[in-house]
Design a protein around this motif. Structure first.
Motif, PDB file in Angstrom:
ATOM      1  N   ARG A 186       0.838  -1.200   0.000  1.00 36.56           N
ATOM      2  CA  ARG A 186       0.000   0.000   0.000  1.00 36.56           C
ATOM      3  C   ARG A 186       0.869   1.243   0.000  1.00 36.56           C
ATOM      4  O   ARG A 186       2.054   1.187   0.295  1.00 36.56           O
ATOM      5  CB  ARG A 186      -0.929   0.008   1.225  1.00 36.56           C
ATOM      6  N   PRO A 217      -9.144   1.314   4.892  1.00 36.95           N
ATOM      7  CA  PRO A 217      -7.854   1.289   4.177  1.00 36.95           C
ATOM      8  C   PRO A 217      -7.958   0.816   2.732  1.00 36.95           C
ATOM      9  O   PRO A 217      -7.335   1.389   1.837  1.00 36.95           O
ATOM     10  CB  PRO A 217      -6.994   0.345   5.028  1.00 36.95           C
ATOM     11  N   GLU A 266      -7.235   3.081  -0.554  1.00 40.07           N
ATOM     12  CA  GLU A 266      -6.223   2.729  -1.552  1.00 40.07           C
ATOM     13  C   GLU A 266      -6.800   2.833  -2.958  1.00 40.07           C
ATOM     14  O   GLU A 266      -6.165   3.362  -3.875  1.00 40.07           O
ATOM     15  CB  GLU A 266      -5.714   1.318  -1.286  1.00 40.07           C
ATOM     16  N   ASP A 275      -7.272   9.817   5.731  1.00 37.10           N
ATOM     17  CA  ASP A 275      -8.714  10.004   5.513  1.00 37.10           C
ATOM     18  C   ASP A 275      -9.120  11.406   5.970  1.00 37.10           C
ATOM     19  O   ASP A 275      -8.479  12.006   6.827  1.00 37.10           O
ATOM     20  CB  ASP A 275      -9.498   8.919   6.260  1.00 37.10           C
TER      21      ASP A 275
END
Length: 307
Positions: A122, A246, A250, A300
């Motif tokens: 990631r 998450p 992504e 975020d």
């Protein structure tokens, strides 16, 4: 380098059973009355104890540092670090993960530098990596491991994969940032084709192959591209708000990078708004690498002041 506690590798039975069994044998040998049996028992007992417990002492004294690391990477692609070790150890990256590598001197004149590969899954910004060091030195009887944190010479920004710009759903409102980004890409691509050609210039990295001027290239023997008279393009403001999940974040970052790359390739100035750990950030992006770094640092959009 900061490290955790030492622990024996699996299986654990040799760590306990071998010294105990040899201790009993050593006691029997020393009460047998035969000198050569006593000497042989001492040698075997000492060798096994060193083979089982020696790697722990070696690993406790090992010093591992990252001597060279890139500034940029991409999720899913290998990132290679140069690592120096004071003794021969196995290095297994844990965060970000990666395959095993061996670092450390292999001879009296050999250096202790090796290449360790990371495979970040990631995006993100890393100022350190977590690795598991292991060794079975000197006899290879028992492995010992130790988890350590290696500090990087400079932060490593892992950009998201470059995805396709989001296509606006029918009837999407102007407040939907995905839809606004997709419309911006279309408008920028149309604006880039406007203008009358006014000659040719030498090719520069980043020029699109559709703009190659083959006649001028054949005449000069050098790759040339068309030079266009273009109206000034207003900067496009793109706001990227990542969700808390998450995986969803992504995917959103990948789509955002695809949209930003299309805008920048078309020559459209871009002002990007993101939320980072220190708060909301509004700043222009110069190129795709700059956009990747901004999205690597984005979090975020639930918090943040302005900076």
């Amino acid at each position: 380098m900061t490290g955790g506690r030492l622990r024996p590798g699996r299986p654990l039975a040799p760590v306990v059973a071998a010294p105990l069994a040899l201790a009993v044998g050593w006691l029997v040998a020393h009460h047998s009355g035969a000198g050569w049996v006593q000497v042989l028992g001492d040698v075997v007992f000492g060798a096994v104890v060193v083979g089982v417990l020696g790697p722990a002492a070696v690993l406790a004294r090992a010093r591992v540092t990252v001597t060279l690391a890139p500034l940029d990477g991409t999720a899913g692609r290998p990132v290679r670090l140069e690592v120096s070790a004071s003794t021969r150890v196995r290095v297994r990256p844990a965060d970000p993960p990666g395959p095993d590598a061996f670092a450390g001197p292999t001879g009296p004149a050999a250096g202790g530098t090796a290449t360790v590969t990371l495979l970040p899954a990631r995006r993100g910004v890393h100022d350190r990596v977590v690795v598991d060091l292991a060794t079975a030195t000197p006899f290879g009887v028992q492995w010992w491991t130790r988890r350590v944190v290696l500090h990087l010479p400079a932060p490593l920004a892992v950009a998201p994969r470059c995805g396709r710009p989001a296509v606006p759903p029918s009837g999407a409102g102007s407040g939907d940032h995905d839809a606004d980004t997709a419309v911006a890409v279309t408008a920028a691509a149309a604006a880039a084709a406007v203008g009358d050609p006014r000659g040719a210039r030498p090719y520069e990295p980043g020029d699109h192959r559709r703009h190659v001027h083959w006649g001028a290239t054949a005449h000069t023997g050098e790759l040339m591209v068309r030079r266009h008279e273009q109206p000034a393009v207003a900067a496009r403001h793109v706001a990227v708000t990542l969700p808390p999940d998450p995986e969803a974040a992504e995917r959103a970052a990948e789509a955002a990078l695809g949209a930003l790359a299309a805008l920048l390739e078309a020559g459209t100035p871009v002002v990007l708004t993101t939320t980072e750990a220190g708060g909301r950030r509004v700043a222009p992006v110069a190129d795709r690498r700059d956009a990747g770094r901004r999205l690597a640092a984005a979090v975020d959009g639930t918090g943040g002041g302005s900076r």
